[in-house]
Write an enzyme that holds these catalytic residues in place. Structure first.
Site, PDB file in Angstrom:
ATOM      1  N   ASP A  46       0.779  -1.108  -0.473  1.00 52.36           N
ATOM      2  CA  ASP A  46       0.162   0.334   0.141  1.00 52.36           C
ATOM      3  C   ASP A  46       0.906   0.691   0.019  1.00 52.36           C
ATOM      4  O   ASP A  46       1.585   1.420   1.284  1.00 52.36           O
ATOM      5  CB  ASP A  46      -0.947   0.184   1.360  1.00 52.36           C
ATOM      6  CG  ASP A  46      -2.327   0.867   1.072  1.00 52.36           C
ATOM      7  OD1 ASP A  46      -2.128   2.106   0.645  1.00 52.36           O
ATOM      8  OD2 ASP A  46      -3.322   0.351   1.709  1.00 52.36           O
ATOM      9  N   SER A  96      -6.758   4.299  -1.155  1.00 51.10           N
ATOM     10  CA  SER A  96      -7.187   2.760  -1.039  1.00 51.10           C
ATOM     11  C   SER A  96      -8.219   2.133  -1.452  1.00 51.10           C
ATOM     12  O   SER A  96      -8.285   0.197  -2.166  1.00 51.10           O
ATOM     13  CB  SER A  96      -6.111   2.744  -0.428  1.00 51.10           C
ATOM     14  OG  SER A  96      -5.063   2.524  -0.043  1.00 51.10           O
ATOM     15  N   HIS A 159      -9.663  -2.371   6.979  1.00 52.93           N
ATOM     16  CA  HIS A 159      -9.140  -1.444   6.487  1.00 52.93           C
ATOM     17  C   HIS A 159      -9.372  -1.663   4.730  1.00 52.93           C
ATOM     18  O   HIS A 159     -10.108  -2.569   3.877  1.00 52.93           O
ATOM     19  CB  HIS A 159      -8.323  -1.017   6.824  1.00 52.93           C
ATOM     20  CG  HIS A 159      -7.523   0.552   6.855  1.00 52.93           C
ATOM     21  ND1 HIS A 159      -6.658   0.577   5.401  1.00 52.93           N
ATOM     22  CD2 HIS A 159      -8.258   1.050   7.021  1.00 52.93           C
ATOM     23  CE1 HIS A 159      -6.341   2.060   5.518  1.00 52.93           C
ATOM     24  NE2 HIS A 159      -7.892   2.633   6.836  1.00 52.93           N
ATOM     25  N   GLU A 312      -1.493  -7.857   1.649  1.00 54.36           N
ATOM     26  CA  GLU A 312      -1.022  -6.572   1.278  1.00 54.36           C
ATOM     27  C   GLU A 312      -0.207  -6.200   3.028  1.00 54.36           C
ATOM     28  O   GLU A 312      -0.236  -6.371   3.980  1.00 54.36           O
ATOM     29  CB  GLU A 312      -2.264  -5.887   1.992  1.00 54.36           C
ATOM     30  CG  GLU A 312      -2.127  -4.146   2.298  1.00 54.36           C
ATOM     31  CD  GLU A 312      -3.559  -2.775   2.925  1.00 54.36           C
ATOM     32  OE1 GLU A 312      -3.505  -1.891   2.500  1.00 54.36           O
ATOM     33  OE2 GLU A 312      -3.454  -4.048   3.241  1.00 54.36           O
ATOM     34  N   ASP A 317       1.828   2.332   4.094  1.00 55.88           N
ATOM     35  CA  ASP A 317       1.228   3.670   3.365  1.00 55.88           C
ATOM     36  C   ASP A 317       1.268   4.757   4.560  1.00 55.88           C
ATOM     37  O   ASP A 317       0.783   5.806   4.292  1.00 55.88           O
ATOM     38  CB  ASP A 317      -0.604   3.436   2.967  1.00 55.88           C
ATOM     39  CG  ASP A 317      -0.800   4.239   2.818  1.00 55.88           C
ATOM     40  OD1 ASP A 317      -0.780   5.290   1.839  1.00 55.88           O
ATOM     41  OD2 ASP A 317      -2.340   4.222   3.342  1.00 55.88           O
ATOM     42  N   HIS A 321       2.589   8.556   4.919  1.00 59.17           N
ATOM     43  CA  HIS A 321       1.449   9.799   5.774  1.00 59.17           C
ATOM     44  C   HIS A 321       1.641  10.340   6.662  1.00 59.17           C
ATOM     45  O   HIS A 321       1.059  11.854   6.525  1.00 59.17           O
ATOM     46  CB  HIS A 321       0.092   9.661   5.751  1.00 59.17           C
ATOM     47  CG  HIS A 321      -1.223   8.946   4.626  1.00 59.17           C
ATOM     48  ND1 HIS A 321      -1.566   9.983   4.003  1.00 59.17           N
ATOM     49  CD2 HIS A 321      -1.510   7.551   4.313  1.00 59.17           C
ATOM     50  CE1 HIS A 321      -1.759   9.444   2.132  1.00 59.17           C
ATOM     51  NE2 HIS A 321      -2.321   7.846   3.088  1.00 59.17           N
ATOM     52  N   ASP A 358      -0.985  -0.116  -5.097  1.00 64.29           N
ATOM     53  CA  ASP A 358      -2.317   0.630  -5.048  1.00 64.29           C
ATOM     54  C   ASP A 358      -2.242   1.739  -6.300  1.00 64.29           C
ATOM     55  O   ASP A 358      -2.962   2.404  -6.394  1.00 64.29           O
ATOM     56  CB  ASP A 358      -3.225   0.178  -3.837  1.00 64.29           C
ATOM     57  CG  ASP A 358      -3.023   0.871  -2.357  1.00 64.29           C
ATOM     58  OD1 ASP A 358      -1.146   1.067  -3.051  1.00 64.29           O
ATOM     59  OD2 ASP A 358      -3.286   0.805  -2.329  1.00 64.29           O
ATOM     60  N   HIS A 359      -1.052   2.204  -5.269  1.00 65.78           N
ATOM     61  CA  HIS A 359      -0.811   3.701  -5.546  1.00 65.78           C
ATOM     62  C   HIS A 359       0.005   4.760  -4.663  1.00 65.78           C
ATOM     63  O   HIS A 359       1.338   3.796  -4.440  1.00 65.78           O
ATOM     64  CB  HIS A 359      -2.334   5.117  -4.846  1.00 65.78           C
ATOM     65  CG  HIS A 359      -2.304   4.399  -2.934  1.00 65.78           C
ATOM     66  ND1 HIS A 359      -0.918   5.511  -2.712  1.00 65.78           N
ATOM     67  CD2 HIS A 359      -3.064   4.346  -2.626  1.00 65.78           C
ATOM     68  CE1 HIS A 359      -1.455   5.036  -0.997  1.00 65.78           C
ATOM     69  NE2 HIS A 359      -2.868   4.723  -1.357  1.00 65.78           N
TER      70      HIS A 359
END
Length: 481
Positions: A46, A96, A159, A312, A317, A321, A358-359
């Protein structure tokens, strides 16, 4: 370059020429495997951008006492790779939820929703509850083909990313306390609805979403549900009603003591909320991502028909952040170890392994630091204001720091950059760093892995997985003339 970090052999042109020829020979010797994939394991980091991969690779090498840049992550040795475009239907930059739906269902959707088409809108119960907007996932396709499916994550199992495989909801509806009536929350969908209730393996955090807010869990943490349901007890009752062998475990000891050959269903909830970052985790209580991967494969491979497993690495991620790359890179290395565990437990001839993200995120890897310089340190070159800058930095986020009274940037040499809590510099002040819109990498090994090349729409990935493993409503390798 600084010779202090450059091995002597690297200065010899012959070294690089020989290395290039060896790489060429390896690629010429590689032959596509064109047979049905009995098993499929999809790993998703992630927020694992290409900059994150490069920096994590350097950290891996430096932890081994090398200069670092020459190291390889386990999945970077896979023979095929490509890029995936990550935008949502309604957004240039993905979250996500929409990305997980694309990766698992083959349908791009709007930000903030899972398991639905773009006809549904975030936080809108009527449109999200409308079954005409619901999409199916590769977990469901695998089950419909008579095979086992499972998931493992180090975030809450409710999540956005794991929910993309089994739920139809707003990503925020993790428990009934977050969900408007009459819509069903994500935890309830996981336990009571298909495909969730038929998953053979469910592992991660998020116990609080399964128990009433007046009830404490095994570690003394309060539940989050408003209703009186104990969804863990209901999961256990469902499996008992099927005369199936099942186990609920809540700590690492319970997982490692599991008799995998005699366990049909496993529910492992190892934290009330998300699981802890590896750098701070109590390994007496929480298993690593690699250990969860090993246990999941150990159970799923009991199915003679094969399986699909989704894993995952979600804490990459979370660290980005908060603009804390030391954590983000370490979490990337946890995924690297989980993939290596899968490599060692599976056969390339019958198991397709795919690794992607995912990104992206806004972290950049820049400057002209000498070879082998600490990837988590100062780039070693002063800017026009005479102050140093870090090799890793963010376009935005909480790492932003106001100029000092003399209007100059803070001097990083005054900081202790060595702690996991240290926030690296960010250009734009935001409480939470944003995702990035750049493409993410895809790596593949095993049957039909060569299809995962070029630049793909992210939503193509599950179509390729299904084709390789002969599941789902579309074309499959088993239907080829």
């Amino acid at each position: 370059m600084n010779g202090e970090y450059l091995p002597n052999y690297c200065t010899d042109a012959g070294f690089w020429l020989a290395a290039g020829q060896a790489a060429l020979a390896g690629r010429l010797a590689a032959a596509p495997v064109e047979r049905r994939a009995r098993n499929v394991v999809l790993f998703l980091g992630d927020g694992m951008s290409t900059a994150t991969l490069a920096a994590a690779r350097a950290l891996l090498g430096q932890r081994r006492g090398l200069s670092g840049e020459e190291a390889e992550l386990s999945f970077e040795r896979f023979p095929y790779s490509g890029l995936a475009k990550t935008y949502c239907v309604d957004s240039q930059v993905a979250d996500s939820a929409c990305a997980a739906t694309a990766c698992l269902s083959g349908v791009k959707t709007n930000r903030g929703v899972v398991g639905v088409s773009a006809g549904a809108k975030a936080n809108d119960c009527p449109s999200l509850g409308n079954t005409s907007h619901h999409v199916t996932s590769i977990l469901q396709w695998t089950q419909a083909a008579g095979r086992s499916a499972g998931l493992a994550t180090n975030t809450r199992v409710t999540h956005a990313t794991p929910a993309g495989g089994y739920a139809h909801a707003d990503r925020g509806w993790e428990s009934d306390g977050d969900t408007p009536k009459p819509c069903r929350d994500i935890a309830a969908q996981l336990v009571l609805d298909l495909p969730g209730r038929d998953l053979k393996v469910i592992m991660g955090g998020g116990r609080m979403n399964f128990r009433h807010k007046g009830v404490r869990d095994e570690e003394g943490e309060w539940g989050a549900r408003r209703d009186t349901s104990d969804l863990i007890a209901r999961w256990e009752a469902d499996k008992l009603g099927r005369n199936s062998t099942s186990r609920y475990v809540w700590n690492r000891k319970g997982l490692l003591n599991l008799d995998m050959n005699n366990t049909e269903y496993l529910l492992g909830l190892f934290a009330s909320d998300h699981m802890d970052y590896n750098l701070e985790a109590d390994r007496e209580k929480q298993p690593s991502l690699a250990e969860m991967t090993q246990a999941a494969i150990g159970i799923l491979r009991n199915d003679p028909n094969g399986y699909f497993l989704f894993v995952e690495g979600g804490m990459i991620d979370h660290a980005h952040h908060s603009t804390r790359p030391r954590r983000a890179l370490d979490e990337t290395l946890q995924l690297h170890e989980a993939v290596q565990a899968a490599v060692e437990l599976t056969d390339e001839r019958d198991t397709l392994l795919v690794v992607t993200a995912d990104h992206s995120h806004t972290m950049s890897y820049s400057g002209y630091a000498p070879r082998g310089h600490d990837i988590l340190g100062i780039a070693g070159v002063s800017a026009v204001d005479g102050l140093p800058y870090s090799t890793l930095s963010y376009a935005n986020g909480p790492g932003y720091r106001k100029p000092q009274r003399d209007r100059r940037r803070p001097d990083l040499r005054d900081d202790n950059m060595g702690g996991a809590e240290y926030r690296f510099p960010a250009t734009v002040p935001l409480r939470r760093e944003t995702h990035g819109g750049d493409d993410v990498a895809v790596f593949a090994r095993g049957p039909w892995a060569h299809l995962f090349s070029g630049v793909l729409e992210q939503s193509v990935i599950p179509h390729l997985l299904a084709f390789a493993s002969c599941v789902g409503p579309g074309a499959t390798s088993c239907g080829r003339a």
